[in-house]
Design a protein around this motif. Structure first.
Motif, mmCIF file in Angstrom:
data_model
loop_
_atom_site.group_PDB
_atom_site.id
_atom_site.type_symbol
_atom_site.label_atom_id
_atom_site.label_comp_id
_atom_site.label_asym_id
_atom_site.label_seq_id
_atom_site.Cartn_x
_atom_site.Cartn_y
_atom_site.Cartn_z
ATOM 1 N N LEU A 20 70.944 48.581 17.092
ATOM 2 C CA LEU A 20 69.865 48.268 16.040
ATOM 3 C C LEU A 20 69.202 49.378 15.227
ATOM 4 O O LEU A 20 68.641 49.306 14.282
ATOM 5 N N LEU A 27 63.406 47.008 15.148
ATOM 6 C CA LEU A 27 63.841 45.878 16.367
ATOM 7 C C LEU A 27 64.344 46.684 17.525
ATOM 8 O O LEU A 27 64.125 46.280 18.772
ATOM 9 N N ILE A 31 63.528 46.009 21.433
ATOM 10 C CA ILE A 31 64.655 45.934 22.446
ATOM 11 C C ILE A 31 64.504 47.133 23.831
ATOM 12 O O ILE A 31 64.443 46.646 24.790
ATOM 13 N N LEU A 41 59.792 44.897 36.053
ATOM 14 C CA LEU A 41 59.509 43.673 36.736
ATOM 15 C C LEU A 41 60.309 43.456 37.870
ATOM 16 O O LEU A 41 59.908 43.316 38.895
ATOM 17 N N ASP B 2 67.987 37.984 33.091
ATOM 18 C CA ASP B 2 67.169 38.461 31.991
ATOM 19 C C ASP B 2 67.562 39.281 31.130
ATOM 20 O O ASP B 2 66.890 39.780 30.077
ATOM 21 N N VAL B 5 67.304 37.933 27.309
ATOM 22 C CA VAL B 5 66.410 38.389 26.306
ATOM 23 C C VAL B 5 66.915 39.518 25.615
ATOM 24 O O VAL B 5 66.825 39.336 24.091
ATOM 25 N N ILE B 6 67.540 40.432 26.010
ATOM 26 C CA ILE B 6 67.888 41.475 25.327
ATOM 27 C C ILE B 6 69.114 41.151 24.191
ATOM 28 O O ILE B 6 69.103 41.396 23.034
ATOM 29 N N ILE B 9 67.317 39.234 21.324
ATOM 30 C CA ILE B 9 66.784 39.977 20.312
ATOM 31 C C ILE B 9 67.990 40.821 19.438
ATOM 32 O O ILE B 9 67.891 40.854 18.407
ATOM 33 N N ALA B 10 68.804 41.283 20.176
ATOM 34 C CA ALA B 10 69.905 41.923 19.494
ATOM 35 C C ALA B 10 70.453 40.994 18.499
ATOM 36 O O ALA B 10 70.691 41.283 17.323
ATOM 37 N N GLY B 39 61.792 38.450 11.102
ATOM 38 C CA GLY B 39 62.419 38.610 12.440
ATOM 39 C C GLY B 39 61.746 39.512 13.087
ATOM 40 O O GLY B 39 61.627 39.437 14.184
ATOM 41 N N LEU B 40 61.087 40.659 12.465
ATOM 42 C CA LEU B 40 60.466 41.578 13.112
ATOM 43 C C LEU B 40 59.443 40.832 14.086
ATOM 44 O O LEU B 40 58.835 40.994 15.281
ATOM 45 N N VAL B 43 60.610 38.803 16.901
ATOM 46 C CA VAL B 43 61.025 39.431 18.158
ATOM 47 C C VAL B 43 59.647 40.247 18.681
ATOM 48 O O VAL B 43 59.779 40.145 20.104
ATOM 49 N N LEU B 44 58.851 40.557 18.093
ATOM 50 C CA LEU B 44 57.453 41.087 18.796
ATOM 51 C C LEU B 44 56.938 40.065 19.289
ATOM 52 O O LEU B 44 56.254 40.553 20.564
ATOM 53 N N VAL B 47 58.695 40.101 22.810
ATOM 54 C CA VAL B 47 58.522 41.251 23.624
ATOM 55 C C VAL B 47 57.360 41.294 24.180
ATOM 56 O O VAL B 47 56.818 41.528 25.153
ATOM 57 N N MET B 50 56.818 39.362 27.100
ATOM 58 C CA MET B 50 57.115 39.853 28.066
ATOM 59 C C MET B 50 56.477 40.892 28.941
ATOM 60 O O MET B 50 56.131 41.144 30.179
ATOM 61 N N VAL B 51 55.710 41.442 27.795
ATOM 62 C CA VAL B 51 54.678 42.595 28.328
ATOM 63 C C VAL B 51 53.553 41.856 29.110
ATOM 64 O O VAL B 51 53.122 42.377 30.030
ATOM 65 N N ASP B 53 53.769 39.173 30.905
ATOM 66 C CA ASP B 53 54.295 38.758 32.118
ATOM 67 C C ASP B 53 54.314 40.109 33.226
ATOM 68 O O ASP B 53 54.027 40.177 34.255
ATOM 69 N N LEU B 54 54.510 41.305 32.519
ATOM 70 C CA LEU B 54 54.494 42.706 33.220
ATOM 71 C C LEU B 54 53.177 42.552 33.830
ATOM 72 O O LEU B 54 53.133 43.061 34.920
#
Lengths: 130, 65
Positions: A20, A27, A31, A41, B2, B5-6, B9-10, B39-40, B43-44, B47, B50-51, B53-54
């Motif tokens: 990408l 993007l 990723i 995690l 997991d 998710v990647i 996003i791709a 789209g951005l 995706v954000l 993400v 997920m952060v 969750d971290l």
């Protein structure tokens, strides 16, 4: 065995980010963050039981549990700073990554002050004995 | 589990790129920027989730704050 999965996730993330980067750099930034979060995690799960061992050692040897907590807190701070600085550096802004690392060091130092105090008081008590 | 998710996003990234190319070719430049912005944001949002969750798991394991 877990390491195979972590390596897999890392490679997939790198390939996706590279894919990408040409058309949509922002993007690929997302990723990279997602991949880093997944790997962290995953490694946290492995770390969870090692901290149980630390707690047991603390109780057995009678070390003040506060020191163990500080040590664990420092590990956590190191983790997060490494996570953030790595990603930020990955996308060009090296100066911000350096600032993050510097802030991490300052925070770790301020967190570990009680340890210094207990050490100094310990030494003081030894000197009085002599 | 997991890695999906990647891949998601791709996929979003590739779709957004294609749509932008099409819009650019049919000289609707402004819609293209809006699509890439959307789209951005999607995706954000993922993400960011997920952060969160971290940081929750960090708080759980290190019982920091």
């Amino acid at each position: 065995m877990e390491i195979v999965r972590i390596v897999g996730v890392g490679l997939v993330t790198a390939v996706a980010a590279l894919l990408l980067r040409g058309s949509k750099p922002e993007l690929s930034f997302a990723i990279t963050i997602a991949g880093a979060v997944i790997i962290l995690l995953f490694s946290f799960d492995l770390l969870r039981d090692t901290f149980g061992v630390f707690a047991e050692i603390g109780e057995k040897t009678g070390i003040d549990s506060e020191l163990i907590r500080i040590m664990i807190k420092i590990v956590a701070i190191g983790y997060l700073v490494e996570f953030a600085a790595g990603i930020v550096e990955d996308f060009g802004s090296k100066s911000i990554a350096d600032k993050l690392v510097f802030a991490g060091k300052v925070i770790i130092f301020s967190v570990s002050l009680p340890v210094l105090q207990t050490m100094v008081s310990l030494i003081g008590s030894f000197l009085e004995l002599i | 589990m997991d890695i999906e998710v990647i891949f998601k996003i791709a996929a979003v990234g590739i779709i957004v790129t294609i749509v932008c190319q099409i819009l650019k070719k049919s000289d609707r430049e402004d819609i293209a920027t809006i699509v890439s912005l959307a789209g951005l944001i999607i995706v954000l949002a993922v993400v960011l989730d997920m952060v969160v969750d971290l940081f929750d798991s960090v708080r759980g394991i290190f019982d920091l704050f």
